[in-house]
Design a protein around this motif. Sequence first.
Motif, PDB file in Angstrom:
ATOM      1  N   ALA A 294      50.942  48.209  79.169  1.00 39.27           N
ATOM      2  CA  ALA A 294      50.544  48.235  77.761  1.00 39.27           C
ATOM      3  C   ALA A 294      51.588  47.612  76.851  1.00 39.27           C
ATOM      4  N   ASN A 295      52.868  47.712  77.240  1.00 35.97           N
ATOM      5  CA  ASN A 295      53.942  47.215  76.385  1.00 35.97           C
ATOM      6  C   ASN A 295      54.569  45.925  76.917  1.00 35.97           C
ATOM      7  N   SER A 296      53.821  45.220  77.764  1.00 39.46           N
ATOM      8  CA  SER A 296      54.375  44.007  78.371  1.00 39.46           C
ATOM      9  C   SER A 296      54.566  42.871  77.369  1.00 39.46           C
ATOM     10  N   THR A 297      53.790  42.869  76.273  1.00 41.85           N
ATOM     11  CA  THR A 297      53.908  41.802  75.269  1.00 41.85           C
ATOM     12  C   THR A 297      54.513  42.301  73.963  1.00 41.85           C
ATOM     13  N   SER A 298      54.152  43.500  73.557  1.00 40.81           N
ATOM     14  CA  SER A 298      54.724  44.076  72.331  1.00 40.81           C
ATOM     15  C   SER A 298      54.863  45.577  72.508  1.00 40.81           C
ATOM     16  N   SER A 299      55.933  46.125  71.953  1.00 41.33           N
ATOM     17  CA  SER A 299      56.235  47.530  72.176  1.00 41.33           C
ATOM     18  C   SER A 299      56.474  48.256  70.859  1.00 41.33           C
ATOM     19  N   ILE A 300      56.012  49.496  70.813  1.00 41.12           N
ATOM     20  CA  ILE A 300      56.273  50.377  69.675  1.00 41.12           C
ATOM     21  C   ILE A 300      57.155  51.508  70.187  1.00 41.12           C
TER      22      ILE A 300
ATOM     23  N   THR B 118      48.955  63.510  74.036  1.00 40.63           N
ATOM     24  CA  THR B 118      48.648  62.172  73.527  1.00 40.63           C
ATOM     25  C   THR B 118      48.934  61.106  74.589  1.00 40.63           C
ATOM     26  N   THR B 119      48.256  59.971  74.461  1.00 38.83           N
ATOM     27  CA  THR B 119      48.537  58.784  75.287  1.00 38.83           C
ATOM     28  C   THR B 119      48.775  57.619  74.327  1.00 38.83           C
ATOM     29  N   PRO B 120      49.930  57.597  73.661  1.00 38.77           N
ATOM     30  CA  PRO B 120      50.137  56.658  72.542  1.00 38.77           C
ATOM     31  C   PRO B 120      50.259  55.190  72.931  1.00 38.77           C
ATOM     32  N   SER B 121      50.823  54.885  74.095  1.00 37.04           N
ATOM     33  CA  SER B 121      50.981  53.476  74.470  1.00 37.04           C
ATOM     34  C   SER B 121      49.653  52.803  74.743  1.00 37.04           C
ATOM     35  N   ASN B 122      48.738  53.584  75.337  1.00 34.76           N
ATOM     36  CA  ASN B 122      47.466  53.001  75.760  1.00 34.76           C
ATOM     37  C   ASN B 122      46.483  54.140  75.972  1.00 34.76           C
ATOM     38  N   HIS B 123      45.801  54.530  74.893  1.00 29.16           N
ATOM     39  CA  HIS B 123      44.919  55.699  74.990  1.00 29.16           C
ATOM     40  C   HIS B 123      43.933  55.567  76.144  1.00 29.16           C
ATOM     41  N   TYR B 124      43.794  56.667  76.891  1.00 29.67           N
ATOM     42  CA  TYR B 124      42.801  56.673  77.964  1.00 29.67           C
ATOM     43  C   TYR B 124      41.549  57.387  77.469  1.00 29.67           C
ATOM     44  N   PRO B 125      40.369  56.760  77.597  1.00 27.82           N
ATOM     45  CA  PRO B 125      40.132  55.468  78.247  1.00 27.82           C
ATOM     46  C   PRO B 125      39.967  54.290  77.294  1.00 27.82           C
ATOM     47  N   LEU B 126      39.998  54.542  75.970  1.00 29.36           N
ATOM     48  CA  LEU B 126      39.590  53.516  75.008  1.00 29.36           C
ATOM     49  C   LEU B 126      40.634  52.434  74.766  1.00 29.36           C
TER      50      LEU B 126
ATOM     51  N   PHE C  20      44.585  42.619  76.949  1.00 31.41           N
ATOM     52  CA  PHE C  20      45.000  43.115  78.260  1.00 31.41           C
ATOM     53  C   PHE C  20      46.097  44.158  78.075  1.00 31.41           C
ATOM     54  N   SER C  21      45.830  45.407  78.515  1.00 26.61           N
ATOM     55  CA  SER C  21      46.825  46.469  78.318  1.00 26.61           C
ATOM     56  C   SER C  21      46.738  47.562  79.378  1.00 26.61           C
ATOM     57  N   SER C  22      45.862  47.396  80.352  1.00 20.63           N
ATOM     58  CA  SER C  22      45.663  48.469  81.322  1.00 20.63           C
ATOM     59  C   SER C  22      45.064  47.906  82.606  1.00 20.63           C
ATOM     60  N   PHE C  23      45.048  48.724  83.640  1.00 22.19           N
ATOM     61  CA  PHE C  23      44.440  48.336  84.911  1.00 22.19           C
ATOM     62  C   PHE C  23      42.947  48.678  84.956  1.00 22.19           C
ATOM     63  N   HIS C  24      42.379  49.077  83.822  1.00 19.44           N
ATOM     64  CA  HIS C  24      40.940  49.330  83.794  1.00 19.44           C
ATOM     65  C   HIS C  24      40.301  48.689  82.570  1.00 19.44           C
ATOM     66  N   LEU C  25      38.993  48.523  82.642  1.00 19.46           N
ATOM     67  CA  LEU C  25      38.179  48.021  81.540  1.00 19.46           C
ATOM     68  C   LEU C  25      37.025  48.984  81.309  1.00 19.46           C
ATOM     69  N   ILE C  26      36.394  48.880  80.149  1.00 18.23           N
ATOM     70  CA  ILE C  26      35.194  49.678  79.886  1.00 18.23           C
ATOM     71  C   ILE C  26      34.014  48.745  79.672  1.00 18.23           C
ATOM     72  N   ALA C  27      32.948  49.025  80.401  1.00 16.40           N
ATOM     73  CA  ALA C  27      31.690  48.296  80.210  1.00 16.40           C
ATOM     74  C   ALA C  27      30.723  49.209  79.465  1.00 16.40           C
ATOM     75  N   TYR C  28      30.214  48.742  78.328  1.00 13.89           N
ATOM     76  CA  TYR C  28      29.270  49.512  77.511  1.00 13.89           C
ATOM     77  C   TYR C  28      27.847  49.007  77.748  1.00 13.89           C
ATOM     78  N   PHE C  29      26.888  49.894  77.590  1.00  7.80           N
ATOM     79  CA  PHE C  29      25.472  49.507  77.648  1.00  7.80           C
ATOM     80  C   PHE C  29      25.088  48.858  76.319  1.00  7.80           C
ATOM     81  N   LYS C  30      24.308  47.788  76.391  1.00 12.00           N
ATOM     82  CA  LYS C  30      23.914  47.079  75.177  1.00 12.00           C
ATOM     83  C   LYS C  30      22.905  47.867  74.355  1.00 12.00           C
ATOM     84  N   THR C  31      22.133  48.695  75.013  1.00 17.51           N
ATOM     85  CA  THR C  31      21.203  49.585  74.316  1.00 17.51           C
ATOM     86  C   THR C  31      21.534  51.018  74.697  1.00 17.51           C
TER      87      THR C  31
END
Length: 499
Positions: free
Chosen positions: A317-323, A276-284, A428-439
């Motif tokens: 990922a936990n810079s503002t709020s942490s679980i 698991t990647t609970p703090s900040n699931h990769y890549p979503l 803001f929670s990671s050093f990456h972003l995801i760009a999706y195609f509009k179609t």
Amino acid sequence: MNTNNKFTIQRIQKEYVIQTEQKPYNKYIVLYRAIKQCILNIELPHNWLLPSTRILSQELDLSRTTVIKAYELLLLEKLVISKTGSGNRINFEGTINSKKNNLKQLTTNNNLYPDISQRGQSYLKNTVLLNRLPNDNIAFRPGLPPLDTFPVNQWKKLLNTYWRHIKSSGLSYSQSTGQKELKKSISNYLNISRNVKCDPEQIVIVSGSLQSLYLIASTIINSGDAVVLENPLFPNVHSVFKSSEAKLIPIDLDDEGISIKVLNSIKKDKPKLIHTTPSNHYPLGVKMSLKRRQEILQWASENKALIIENDYENEIANSTSSIPTIYSLDTEDRTIYMGTFNRLLHPSIRLGYMIVPKYLTSAVEALQEHSHRFVSPSIQIVMNQFIEKNYLYQHIKNCIEVAKERHDLFISEFEALSKNMYIQKKPFSSFHLIAYFKTPVSVEYEKEVIRKLNEHNITTFSLSKCYIGKPKQQGLIIGYSSVRPTILKRKIKKMIDFI
């Protein structure tokens, strides 16, 4: 005579004897042919320093004039280049082309050698799953922190201090699981930052997350054992467990993390592990809820399974709020906690760690001793000082500030220019972003976009590659944080031309 000269002269001398049997017999011609043949056969590699004319003449019992004339012929053919004060160096980058080596290449037959093991073939076959790149592009490669914020001078000062005070005993073999000082510092760091309380002896120092996963898989997984994986996930995680011949059980995510409903339906498979990647699931980027973390612990307890808590980039990922971490909630010592400094400092540092359940420590240590042996003590001790002197905390703060600024800038610039793609909406929670195609687009189209971008020195990763089985979405995983604002703007404009 230095060792390089000794080996060089031995090879030239051997070929010189052979060449003396051929006409013309002039000594400088014979020596020229001998050195030339050594160069063409790659006996003397490109940029290799030839002995001085004085040394070579003494060793071959030739006049210095003879050697000078031979070198002059090689210089005329540009097989050797000469620079004042630097001597004569080989200038030949060709492939091995002697008759002997050509014969070896032509007669190579896999049937003449032992078979590669089933496990070896499995790893070889699955290298295509890894995110490996043929270039060193920084923009917009995922997995990179703001490299320009790394305090090089602080690190250099600590490293210089280490080498000034090192004793000869410190140059010997080191404990395979890591330096005690660093393990204690990491234990304190995790206690303060993540409420992770562990015995430093449970910590294993590694070169990165991939090595942690390899050690875990090699220690626990037999062929056919079931492993639960989030879907999508790191391609490298997929590759390690698939190569280990595990039975992979991919489970989709909902808004709280990996689906507990699906997890409860696969008990018959008796999974040994869940990654698991609970703090900040990769890549979503989904942050697992506290309730889901507790449910996974309950599930693992009921199924006698272990949990891998891959807490990559948790500082961001936990810079503002942490679980609370799964590890801190675990009362049965069945969580393997993984962290890395490669994604926080820089990837070339090759330093990470994991906390393993006490029953596994001896087995993991034994495997480490049989393979990687240990991470360089100099890096470990400097990292320990880096933590103790509060440099790590300062660096994390700088990273977050710089990354947040570049995160916001990237989104505003990209969305202002892009007509065919949009950025995933999440905090803001990671050093990456995801760009999706509009179609909707095909996987092949996504690959073609990535290929074109790569040709223009822009690196992105495939979203569809993160899925096990049929991809549910196509898109680009974009690492924005290592690119300075002026370059970032320029690269986005170039990027838009191909998407």
